[in-house]
Structures are given as structure tokens and as C-alpha cells.
Scaffold this active site. Structure first.
Site, mmCIF file in Angstrom:
data_model
loop_
_atom_site.group_PDB
_atom_site.id
_atom_site.type_symbol
_atom_site.label_atom_id
_atom_site.label_comp_id
_atom_site.label_asym_id
_atom_site.label_seq_id
_atom_site.Cartn_x
_atom_site.Cartn_y
_atom_site.Cartn_z
ATOM 1 N N ASP A 54 -0.320 38.464 -10.249
ATOM 2 C CA ASP A 54 -1.271 37.579 -9.579
ATOM 3 C C ASP A 54 -2.709 37.856 -9.997
ATOM 4 O O ASP A 54 -3.205 38.978 -9.865
ATOM 5 C CB ASP A 54 -1.133 37.732 -8.062
ATOM 6 C CG ASP A 54 -1.906 36.668 -7.304
ATOM 7 O OD1 ASP A 54 -1.833 35.486 -7.694
ATOM 8 O OD2 ASP A 54 -2.581 37.013 -6.320
ATOM 9 N N LYS A 74 5.236 38.660 -0.703
ATOM 10 C CA LYS A 74 3.828 38.567 -1.062
ATOM 11 C C LYS A 74 3.036 39.694 -0.407
ATOM 12 O O LYS A 74 3.580 40.549 0.298
ATOM 13 C CB LYS A 74 3.285 37.188 -0.667
ATOM 14 C CG LYS A 74 4.083 36.027 -1.278
ATOM 15 C CD LYS A 74 3.344 34.722 -1.232
ATOM 16 C CE LYS A 74 2.285 34.672 -2.302
ATOM 17 N NZ LYS A 74 1.677 33.325 -2.408
ATOM 18 N N LYS A 134 2.383 24.529 -2.580
ATOM 19 C CA LYS A 134 1.106 23.904 -2.217
ATOM 20 C C LYS A 134 1.216 22.401 -2.400
ATOM 21 O O LYS A 134 0.632 21.796 -3.307
ATOM 22 C CB LYS A 134 -0.028 24.497 -3.049
ATOM 23 C CG LYS A 134 -0.248 25.981 -2.768
ATOM 24 C CD LYS A 134 -1.298 26.580 -3.679
ATOM 25 C CE LYS A 134 -1.466 28.076 -3.407
ATOM 26 N NZ LYS A 134 -2.447 28.701 -4.325
ATOM 27 N N ARG A 168 0.812 -1.219 0.000
ATOM 28 C CA ARG A 168 0.000 0.000 0.000
ATOM 29 C C ARG A 168 0.844 1.267 0.000
ATOM 30 O O ARG A 168 0.553 2.215 -0.732
ATOM 31 C CB ARG A 168 -0.950 -0.012 1.207
ATOM 32 C CG ARG A 168 -1.859 1.202 1.328
ATOM 33 C CD ARG A 168 -2.490 1.646 0.019
ATOM 34 N NE ARG A 168 -3.118 0.561 -0.723
ATOM 35 C CZ ARG A 168 -3.350 0.568 -2.021
ATOM 36 N NH1 ARG A 168 -2.964 1.585 -2.756
ATOM 37 N NH2 ARG A 168 -3.928 -0.447 -2.614
#
Length: 274
Positions: free
Chosen positions: A213, A162, A130, A95
Site C-alpha cells: 500500500d 487491513k 469504492k 433518464r
């Protein structure tokens, strides 16, 4: 390798815990096993050495014969690898190995679609931070396998000013100035902008890279003209396969796509005992 082994050991501990009750109850000790990894759909392969390492961490006598290499385009029904060893070890590693192989191949496949959509534009697709906590090094590897490029790896290897940094610093100009004072000269300084006024401020402040952005294509074209080669340009925000080509045709150097790592569907691969 040390970082990857830590990831894999943690994953194995999470899955096996105090022991594989089902295998202990049903498989006689010493039983030999032979299995194959089989593709259940078409995809770009990534993570074969990771999958192999899962089994060798459990038992270094497990034989893992790769039939295809990372970056290969796989068709449904293809056998990717043969495994041979103690049946209990194959079952306990199954798995974790499949989870990672399916996840990384899914990222590589999704990335390859974006790369194909950008062919001939000169614009590169890059990932973001992310990522799945704990799996960043593997997921960014999968992006490279799919033909994409990596953005900064973590907070320590790139300056990206940012919106919240700008507010906390009192503006773009002071934020860039402080970054220049503190960051090594080997690091580029990137600034996120939301409109043409902020683009002008970032250019005046001497940013090396300007992130544009959530701008519409028309505004992106204006921004690229305004920057006029004085900084690299990166479009970001809500990019999809349907929109990425139009964005690239505005002349930006890079397009960052968080979906490469946070929304790529895993592919379907099975391990079948023979």
C-alpha cells in the site's frame, strides 16, 4: 437478474415517483414514439442490456433494437440502438436508462485506458469496493467489459486484513492465524502492508496475497524480491494513468485502482425522438 431488476425498479421509482407530470400534461395517451440512442463522443460501450431492461420494466411491449454490443469501441455520432413503443414509456425511462448507460460506459472506457497502459507487463488492473452504493454489481460488470478484473465483491467473499484489522487483532500474525481458523479453505487470505517489515511479517504468517500500500516503485521492487513468489502481490494507493506502467514494471501481479469506479467520468449519450 433479480438483483438488477431491484436496482432498476428503485431508480425508476426515484425518478418517476407519483407520475411524470410533464409527459402527462403534454403527450396525448396512446401516442407512439420512435427514438434512437446516439453517442456524443467516443468511448467503450457498457450497459446496453441494462438500458433495455429499464424500458421493458416500464412496458414489455417496447421494442429495443441493439445496434452495438457491450465492449464495442464507439465513435461520436454512432447510433447505438433504436427504440419503439408508447411515447410516454420512452420518456419516463429515458433518464434512468441514460444515467446507467453513461455511467457504466464511462467506467468501461476508463478501465480500458488502464488496461492499454499495462499491455505487455503481465500485470492485471483490478477494481475495489469504492463503488456507488447500490450499483456495485453493475459497476464491477463495467470494469470487466473494459478489460479489467474484479477484486472481492463484498465483505463476504474475500479475506482482506487491513491496517485496522491488524491493530484490532494485535498484529499481522494473529490476524492471519484467526482468519485461517474461521474462513473457508476456498478463500485466499490477503494482508495489507505499508512497509518492508510488515511485508516480512505477512510472508512469515503465510498470507496468500500481500497488498503493498502506497509504496514508491523502488520499495515495491524490494517487496517483490522479498516475497519471491511465496504470495501474490498487489500494489495499491493513488495509482493514476501516469504512474500505472512504472508500478507494473516493478513486477507486481495486480494493481488495484479505486478510481475505476469512484472517479470515472460518465460519457455523453443522448436519446433523440424521430
Amino acid at each position: 437478474m433479480f438483483e438488477i431488476d431491484t436496482i432498476l425498479r428503485n431508480a425508476l421509482h426515484e425518478d418517476i415517483g407519483l407520475g411524470d407530470i410533464t409527459t402527462l400534461a403534454t403527450v396525448a395517451p396512446g401516442t407512439a414514439g420512435r427514438a434512437q440512442l446516439v453517442a456524443k463522443e467516443s468511448f467503450v460501450l457498457a450497459g446496453m442490456d441494462v438500458a433495455r431492461r429499464v424500458f421493458t420494466l416500464l412496458d414489455d411491449t417496447v421494442a429495443f433494437e441493439k445496434l452495438r454490443e457491450d465492449g464495442s469501441r464507439i465513435e461520436r455520432g454512432e447510433v447505438l440502438a433504436w427504440l419503439k413503443g408508447h411515447a410516454a414509456m420512452l420518456l419516463q425511462g429515458e433518464r434512468v436508462a441514460l444515467n446507467l448507460l453513461q455511467r457504466l460506459s464511462g467506467i468501461a472506457t476508463h478501465t480500458a485506458r488502464f488496461v492499454a497502459a499495462l499491455e505487455g507487463t503481465g500485470t492485471a488492473v483490478v477494481d475495489t469496493r469504492k463503488t456507488t452504493p447500490g450499483l456495485r454489481v453493475l459497476e464491477k460488470y463495467a470494469v470487466r467489459v473494459g478489460g479489467g478484473r474484479n477484486h472481492r465483491t463484498s465483505l463476504y467473499d474475500g479475506v482482506l486484513i487491513k491496517e485496522n484489522h491488524v491493530v484490532a487483532a494485535g498484529g499481522i500474525a494473529p490476524a492471519v492465524a484467526r482468519a485461517r481458523q474461521r474462513a473457508p479453505h476456498t478463500l485466499r487470505v490477503e494482508v495489507e502492508t505499508r512497509n518492508l517489515q510488515e511485508v516480512e511479517e505477512a510472508v512469515a504468517a503465510g498470507a496468500d496475497i500481500i497488498m503493498l500500500d502506497n509504496m514508491a516503485p523502488a520499495e515495491l521492487r524490494q517487496a517483490v524480491l522479498l516475497i519471491d513468489g511465496r504470495a501474490l502481490t498487489e500494489a495499491s494507493g493513488g495509482v493514476t494513468l501516469d504512474t500505472v506502467r512504472e508500478i507494473a514494471e516493478t513486477g507486481v501481479d495486480f494493481i488495484s485502482v479505486g478510481a475505476l469506479t469512484h472517479s470515472s467520468p460518465a460519457v455523453d449519450i443522448s436519446m433523440l425522438f424521430q
